[in-house]
Scaffold this motif. Sequence first.
Motif, PDB file in Angstrom:
ATOM      1  N   SER A 115      14.056 -10.978 -10.795  1.00 32.67           N
ATOM      2  CA  SER A 115      14.371 -12.412 -10.859  1.00 32.67           C
ATOM      3  C   SER A 115      13.120 -13.183 -11.287  1.00 32.67           C
ATOM      4  N   GLU A 116      12.651 -14.063 -10.405  1.00 30.47           N
ATOM      5  CA  GLU A 116      11.477 -14.883 -10.739  1.00 30.47           C
ATOM      6  C   GLU A 116      10.187 -14.295 -10.187  1.00 30.47           C
ATOM      7  N   ARG A 117      10.280 -13.173  -9.501  1.00 34.39           N
ATOM      8  CA  ARG A 117       9.098 -12.618  -8.822  1.00 34.39           C
ATOM      9  C   ARG A 117       8.687 -11.301  -9.448  1.00 34.39           C
ATOM     10  N   THR A 118       7.383 -11.116  -9.589  1.00 38.11           N
ATOM     11  CA  THR A 118       6.829  -9.854 -10.078  1.00 38.11           C
ATOM     12  C   THR A 118       5.982  -9.243  -8.975  1.00 38.11           C
ATOM     13  N   SER A 119       6.207  -7.971  -8.686  1.00 39.00           N
ATOM     14  CA  SER A 119       5.431  -7.312  -7.629  1.00 39.00           C
ATOM     15  C   SER A 119       3.994  -7.109  -8.094  1.00 39.00           C
ATOM     16  N   GLY A 120       3.092  -7.079  -7.137  1.00 39.61           N
ATOM     17  CA  GLY A 120       1.697  -6.777  -7.452  1.00 39.61           C
ATOM     18  C   GLY A 120       1.495  -5.272  -7.531  1.00 39.61           C
ATOM     19  N   THR A 121       0.331  -4.878  -7.983  1.00 40.03           N
ATOM     20  CA  THR A 121      -0.032  -3.454  -7.976  1.00 40.03           C
ATOM     21  C   THR A 121      -0.376  -3.049  -6.554  1.00 40.03           C
ATOM     22  N   ASN A 122       0.272  -1.999  -6.045  1.00 35.47           N
ATOM     23  CA  ASN A 122      -0.047  -1.513  -4.698  1.00 35.47           C
ATOM     24  C   ASN A 122      -1.435  -0.899  -4.663  1.00 35.47           C
ATOM     25  N   GLY A 123      -2.090  -1.014  -3.519  1.00 43.53           N
ATOM     26  CA  GLY A 123      -3.241  -0.163  -3.264  1.00 43.53           C
ATOM     27  C   GLY A 123      -2.702   1.233  -2.993  1.00 43.53           C
ATOM     28  N   VAL A 124      -3.442   2.258  -3.367  1.00 39.25           N
ATOM     29  CA  VAL A 124      -3.005   3.637  -3.108  1.00 39.25           C
ATOM     30  C   VAL A 124      -4.134   4.428  -2.464  1.00 39.25           C
ATOM     31  N   VAL A 125      -3.758   5.287  -1.537  1.00 45.23           N
ATOM     32  CA  VAL A 125      -4.738   6.167  -0.901  1.00 45.23           C
ATOM     33  C   VAL A 125      -4.105   7.544  -0.732  1.00 45.23           C
ATOM     34  N   GLY A 126      -4.856   8.571  -1.065  1.00 44.63           N
ATOM     35  CA  GLY A 126      -4.369   9.937  -0.908  1.00 44.63           C
ATOM     36  C   GLY A 126      -4.872  10.543   0.383  1.00 44.63           C
ATOM     37  N   VAL A 127      -3.972  11.153   1.133  1.00 46.77           N
ATOM     38  CA  VAL A 127      -4.334  11.843   2.373  1.00 46.77           C
ATOM     39  C   VAL A 127      -4.215  13.338   2.118  1.00 46.77           C
ATOM     40  N   ILE A 128      -5.347  14.037   2.160  1.00 48.20           N
ATOM     41  CA  ILE A 128      -5.353  15.476   1.879  1.00 48.20           C
ATOM     42  C   ILE A 128      -4.855  16.239   3.098  1.00 48.20           C
ATOM     43  N   MET A 129      -3.793  16.994   2.916  1.00 44.81           N
ATOM     44  CA  MET A 129      -3.216  17.774   4.006  1.00 44.81           C
ATOM     45  C   MET A 129      -4.068  18.996   4.310  1.00 44.81           C
ATOM     46  N   LYS A 130      -4.255  19.243   5.580  1.00 51.70           N
ATOM     47  CA  LYS A 130      -4.958  20.456   5.992  1.00 51.70           C
ATOM     48  C   LYS A 130      -4.039  21.652   5.772  1.00 51.70           C
ATOM     49  N   TYR A 131      -4.578  22.709   5.177  1.00 52.14           N
ATOM     50  CA  TYR A 131      -3.768  23.885   4.868  1.00 52.14           C
ATOM     51  C   TYR A 131      -4.551  25.124   5.254  1.00 52.14           C
ATOM     52  N   ASN A 132      -3.933  25.991   6.072  1.00 49.75           N
ATOM     53  CA  ASN A 132      -4.627  27.168   6.624  1.00 49.75           C
ATOM     54  C   ASN A 132      -5.903  26.775   7.353  1.00 49.75           C
ATOM     55  N   GLY A 133      -5.845  25.630   8.026  1.00 51.96           N
ATOM     56  CA  GLY A 133      -6.945  25.222   8.900  1.00 51.96           C
ATOM     57  C   GLY A 133      -8.038  24.393   8.272  1.00 51.96           C
ATOM     58  N   ASP A 134      -8.021  24.206   6.950  1.00 53.14           N
ATOM     59  CA  ASP A 134      -9.071  23.387   6.337  1.00 53.14           C
ATOM     60  C   ASP A 134      -8.595  22.788   5.017  1.00 53.14           C
ATOM     61  N   TYR A 135      -9.545  22.279   4.244  1.00 49.73           N
ATOM     62  CA  TYR A 135      -9.225  21.582   2.999  1.00 49.73           C
ATOM     63  C   TYR A 135      -9.770  22.306   1.765  1.00 49.73           C
ATOM     64  N   SER A 136     -10.197  23.548   1.956  1.00 55.82           N
ATOM     65  CA  SER A 136     -10.840  24.286   0.864  1.00 55.82           C
ATOM     66  C   SER A 136      -9.878  24.593  -0.283  1.00 55.82           C
ATOM     67  N   TRP A 137      -8.576  24.489  -0.047  1.00 58.28           N
ATOM     68  CA  TRP A 137      -7.611  24.711  -1.126  1.00 58.28           C
ATOM     69  C   TRP A 137      -7.772  23.659  -2.225  1.00 58.28           C
ATOM     70  N   LEU A 138      -8.317  22.473  -1.874  1.00 63.74           N
ATOM     71  CA  LEU A 138      -8.449  21.379  -2.835  1.00 63.74           C
ATOM     72  C   LEU A 138      -9.899  21.001  -3.128  1.00 63.74           C
ATOM     73  N   VAL A 147       0.851  -1.196   0.000  1.00 65.04           N
ATOM     74  CA  VAL A 147       0.000   0.000   0.000  1.00 65.04           C
ATOM     75  C   VAL A 147       0.886   1.245   0.000  1.00 65.04           C
ATOM     76  N   THR A 148       0.537   2.189  -0.865  1.00 64.79           N
ATOM     77  CA  THR A 148       1.236   3.474  -0.906  1.00 64.79           C
ATOM     78  C   THR A 148       0.281   4.566  -0.440  1.00 64.79           C
ATOM     79  N   ILE A 149       0.745   5.331   0.547  1.00 62.39           N
ATOM     80  CA  ILE A 149      -0.001   6.480   1.054  1.00 62.39           C
ATOM     81  C   ILE A 149       0.609   7.723   0.422  1.00 62.39           C
ATOM     82  N   VAL A 150      -0.197   8.492  -0.286  1.00 63.05           N
ATOM     83  CA  VAL A 150       0.294   9.703  -0.943  1.00 63.05           C
ATOM     84  C   VAL A 150      -0.262  10.913  -0.204  1.00 63.05           C
ATOM     85  N   ILE A 151       0.618  11.734   0.352  1.00 59.35           N
ATOM     86  CA  ILE A 151       0.157  12.958   1.003  1.00 59.35           C
ATOM     87  C   ILE A 151      -0.073  14.010  -0.079  1.00 59.35           C
ATOM     88  N   VAL A 152      -1.326  14.425  -0.207  1.00 56.29           N
ATOM     89  CA  VAL A 152      -1.707  15.412  -1.213  1.00 56.29           C
ATOM     90  C   VAL A 152      -1.624  16.790  -0.559  1.00 56.29           C
TER      91      VAL A 152
END
Length: 202
Positions: free
Chosen positions: A92-115, A63-68
């Motif tokens: 080698s003989e192994r192939t990685s799977g596709t990670n699950g991904v989730v974005g975490v929206i950073m609070k900016y100036n007290g809220d999320y209205s920037w995004l 799982v990859t967590i992306v801070i937005v």
Amino acid sequence: MARKTFISYKYSEAKDLRDKIIEALGDDAKYYTGETSISPNMSDKTTEYIKDKLKEMIYTTTVTIVIVSPNMKLSKWIDWEIEYSLKQIKRSERTSGTNGVVGVIMKYNGDYSWLRTSVTKSDGHSTTQIDDNYLYDIIVKNRFNQDPLKYVCDECKSVDRLTGSFFSLITEDEFLKAPNKYIENAYEKSTKISEYKICRQK
């Protein structure tokens, strides 16, 4: 069950939130694979060397967590990290799977209205609209990509925020209260990638 996670973020503006996420993971933080305060400085390394190291770190995670954050797109690495998370990389003989991904929206100036803004549809339902200008194309292309798309409301064509997109966006406050809930949701979707149209290249 704990998942091995990688956190992708812009160091100059999201380091504190990264630290809060690791703290919120509690005992599960031992499964975190990625940069920490004791990681070696790679600023003097070549681009190819850094890319190889990123691939190596992400390869063992599920799982990859992306801070937005507001200036995320100024980062040299985040879009690569997302791409490596979604690609199936052969070693080698192994192939990685596709990670699950989730974005975490950073609070900016007290809220999320920037995004995000709340919009009331004609049927009275409220939905959240995201300003895609702040997001990499690889994120935008992995949102609302459930196939077939399942509406929670046929009239206003709204979808479930956790299952309607492979790349879900969760606020910092929500994520820190229940990180494992969102990590597990991301992981579950990675086991059902046939149900999503995955874009793997930036």
